[in-house]
Design an enzyme around this catalytic site. Structure first.
Site, PDB file in Angstrom:
ATOM      1  N   ARG A 299      -5.263 -19.118  12.866  1.00 57.31           N
ATOM      2  CA  ARG A 299      -6.032 -18.287  12.044  1.00 57.31           C
ATOM      3  C   ARG A 299      -7.074 -17.332  12.640  1.00 57.31           C
ATOM      4  NH1 ARG A 299      -7.622 -22.906  12.377  1.00 57.31           N
ATOM      5  NH2 ARG A 299      -9.884 -23.691  12.008  1.00 57.31           N
TER       6      ARG A 299
ATOM      7  N   CYS B 179     -20.058 -38.221  22.351  1.00 60.13           N
ATOM      8  CA  CYS B 179     -21.238 -37.727  22.097  1.00 60.13           C
ATOM      9  C   CYS B 179     -22.322 -38.853  21.994  1.00 60.13           C
ATOM     10  CB  CYS B 179     -21.388 -36.848  21.177  1.00 60.13           C
ATOM     11  SG  CYS B 179     -20.558 -37.674  19.380  1.00 60.13           S
TER      12      CYS B 179
ATOM     13  N   VAL C 207     -18.339 -27.214  18.346  1.00 53.84           N
ATOM     14  CA  VAL C 207     -18.619 -27.763  19.590  1.00 53.84           C
ATOM     15  C   VAL C 207     -18.298 -26.243  20.493  1.00 53.84           C
ATOM     16  CG1 VAL C 207     -18.514 -28.631  21.835  1.00 53.84           C
ATOM     17  CG2 VAL C 207     -18.380 -29.799  19.589  1.00 53.84           C
TER      18      VAL C 207
ATOM     19  N   HIS D  50     -27.621 -37.688  17.259  1.00 55.37           N
ATOM     20  CA  HIS D  50     -27.493 -39.034  17.047  1.00 55.37           C
ATOM     21  C   HIS D  50     -28.881 -39.425  17.661  1.00 55.37           C
ATOM     22  CE1 HIS D  50     -23.255 -38.347  16.284  1.00 55.37           C
ATOM     23  NE2 HIS D  50     -22.911 -38.348  17.565  1.00 55.37           N
TER      24      HIS D  50
ATOM     25  N   THR E  18     -13.524 -21.468  18.712  1.00 51.28           N
ATOM     26  CA  THR E  18     -14.097 -21.057  17.460  1.00 51.28           C
ATOM     27  C   THR E  18     -14.532 -22.252  16.771  1.00 51.28           C
ATOM     28  OG1 THR E  18     -11.816 -21.385  16.411  1.00 51.28           O
ATOM     29  CG2 THR E  18     -12.590 -19.270  17.226  1.00 51.28           C
ATOM     30  N   GLY E  19     -14.284 -23.613  17.202  1.00 54.89           N
ATOM     31  CA  GLY E  19     -14.888 -24.903  16.716  1.00 54.89           C
ATOM     32  C   GLY E  19     -16.151 -24.951  16.599  1.00 54.89           C
TER      33      GLY E  19
ATOM     34  N   SER F  11     -22.110 -34.736  11.718  1.00 52.69           N
ATOM     35  CA  SER F  11     -21.503 -33.440  12.552  1.00 52.69           C
ATOM     36  C   SER F  11     -20.855 -34.206  13.581  1.00 52.69           C
ATOM     37  CB  SER F  11     -22.276 -32.460  13.015  1.00 52.69           C
ATOM     38  OG  SER F  11     -23.500 -33.197  13.715  1.00 52.69           O
ATOM     39  N   GLY F  12     -20.923 -35.552  13.857  1.00 49.66           N
ATOM     40  CA  GLY F  12     -20.108 -36.212  14.885  1.00 49.66           C
ATOM     41  C   GLY F  12     -18.651 -36.021  14.140  1.00 49.66           C
TER      42      GLY F  12
ATOM     43  N   LYS G 299     -16.071 -47.070  22.870  1.00 48.95           N
ATOM     44  CA  LYS G 299     -16.205 -45.882  23.703  1.00 48.95           C
ATOM     45  C   LYS G 299     -17.629 -46.102  24.435  1.00 48.95           C
ATOM     46  CE  LYS G 299     -13.755 -42.573  20.985  1.00 48.95           C
ATOM     47  NZ  LYS G 299     -13.897 -41.411  20.236  1.00 48.95           N
TER      48      LYS G 299
ATOM     49  N   GLN H 197     -25.575 -42.299  13.919  1.00 50.18           N
ATOM     50  CA  GLN H 197     -24.783 -41.036  14.198  1.00 50.18           C
ATOM     51  C   GLN H 197     -24.823 -40.028  13.066  1.00 50.18           C
ATOM     52  OE1 GLN H 197     -21.971 -43.954  16.937  1.00 50.18           O
ATOM     53  NE2 GLN H 197     -21.167 -41.833  16.246  1.00 50.18           N
TER      54      GLN H 197
END
Length: 384
Positions: free
Chosen positions: A74, A164, A36, A289, A33-34, A194-195, A260, A191
């Site tokens: 939830r 990402c 991504v 990005h 439900t997230g 939404s990252g 990263k 970037q």
């Protein structure tokens, strides 16, 4: 024989359909439900029908976010549409992985650390989008267009999905590396908000509302005063601004996002000593990005040769005609699957170096699509 009612499948048809479904690998999506997870469900609905049951599992948020997100379960009981069927979301538990062959995780690091081993113990191959296992030497870090072979060697039963930002450039770099041999990488990222999830998007929209229609951005501190306490996850205003910071503080002033890019690029390309320098910048873009890339190679390069490689590379779109105003921008690349590449130039002072500008949707190829592609590799292996 009892005939089937008009418009309804016969019992024989139903049994055949059930047999076909049972023969396919069973999939779980954890964190369905997230942000991504929602994109992933759409991608699973668009691509080849290779899965049997698709089980949707909610996950508790990380402890840091629990107070703002309310009830950790939830989402349990909600129904989401996957491949045209409504599927009820179930709670994260050991039993949720019963009969599952492949589990795709998009959850906070601490949830991944706790529950990925549980899914593996129940017999699932896990594809994890968190940062928990990316640098584990026993966990392959896979981008199917670059190192698909690595997905088959997974001593811990886990395959990691890269960050990402790395994914926004690595498909193009992998294609160039295969031809020229990458020897050094210098990047600056731009970037999207939404990252950092929904909080980043909500913050940008709130700040844009605060500054819209004003003359702000002309004196020191005027934007900061206008947005007030709506900084959200950012250390400075993001509207009418760029913020030279993404991630958490690491040793010697580097950010986690910058490290990263370095560590993941090395692992994906199989170049453990590759010199990599990154500077990560947050910009007022919702999704997608962008990066400027200075790539130095072992062999001399040409723009024409790079164009040929990039135009033929799977997962890459070459958009490079500055005379006609043709080059990638986030507003054009958002919602699409490929890595978009333009502004390809040979370095003025180094015949072995190329300059590139790349864009990639950080929720699609930067997360959900790459996860789905890895899943397809595993599914083909399981059915092989």
């Amino acid at each position: 024989m009892i005939p089937a009612e008009a418009g309804r499948p016969s019992l024989a048809d139903t049994l055949r359909a059930d047999a076909r479904t049972a023969a396919k690998p069973q999939l779980a999506v954890v964190g369905a439900t997230g942000a991504v997870g929602s994109v992933l469900l759409g991608i699973l609905s668009e691509r080849a029908d290779i899965w049997g049951e698709i089980r949707l599992i909610a996950s508790p948020p990380s402890s840091q976010l629990r107070s703002s997100r309310g009830d950790p379960h939830r989402s349990v009981g909600r129904k989401l549409t996957v491949r045209g069927a409504e599927v009820e979301v179930v709670a994260l538990s050991e039993e949720a992985f019963d009969g599952i062959d492949v589990a795709m995780f998009d959850v906070p690091d601490e949830v991944s650390a706790q529950w990925v081993p549980v899914a593996v113990s129940k017999g699932a191959v896990v594809i994890d989008n968190a940062g928990t296992f990316r640098l584990d030497p026993d966990v392959p870090l896979v981008v199917p267009e670059v190192n698909a072979h690595a997905a088959r060697v997974r001593p811990r039963g886990i395959i990691a999905n890269p960050n990402c930002t790395t994914l926004s450039m690595i498909v193009a770099l992998g294609a160039l590396h295969a031809e020229y041999g990458l020897s050094e990488l210098i990047v600056s990222s731009y970037q999207a908000v939404s990252g950092v999830g929904k909080a980043g998007v909500d913050t940008l929209r709130a700040q844009l509302s605060a500054v819209s229609g004003t003359e702000l951005g002309t004196t020191p501190g005027d934007v900061r005063r206008a947005v007030g306490d709506t900084l959200g996850p950012f250390p400075a205003p993001i509207a009418l601004n760029v913020v030279p910071w993404a991630g958490s503080l690491q040793e010697d002033g580097w950010s986690s996002e910058e490290l990263k890019i370095r560590d993941e690029s090395r692992k994906i390309l199989g170049l453990p000593e590759l010199p990599v320098t990154a500077t990560c910048v947050r910009v007022p873009v919702i999704t997608t990005h962008s990066l400027t890339v200075h790539a130095r190679f072992e062999n001399e390069v040409t723009v024409g040769g790079a164009h040929e490689i990039l135009a033929a590379a799977p997962g890459v779109v070459l958009s490079d005609d500055p005379a006609e105003g043709e080059y990638p921008t986030p507003a054009d690349a958002v919602g699409t699957d490929p890595t978009w590449v333009g502004r390809v130039r040979r370095s003025l002072d180094d015949p072995r170096a190329l300059e590139l500008f790349v864009c990639g949707d950080n929720l699609r190829k930067g997360a959900a699509l790459n996860t789905a592609q890895i899943g397809e590799l595993v599914a083909a292996e399981l059915q092989g």
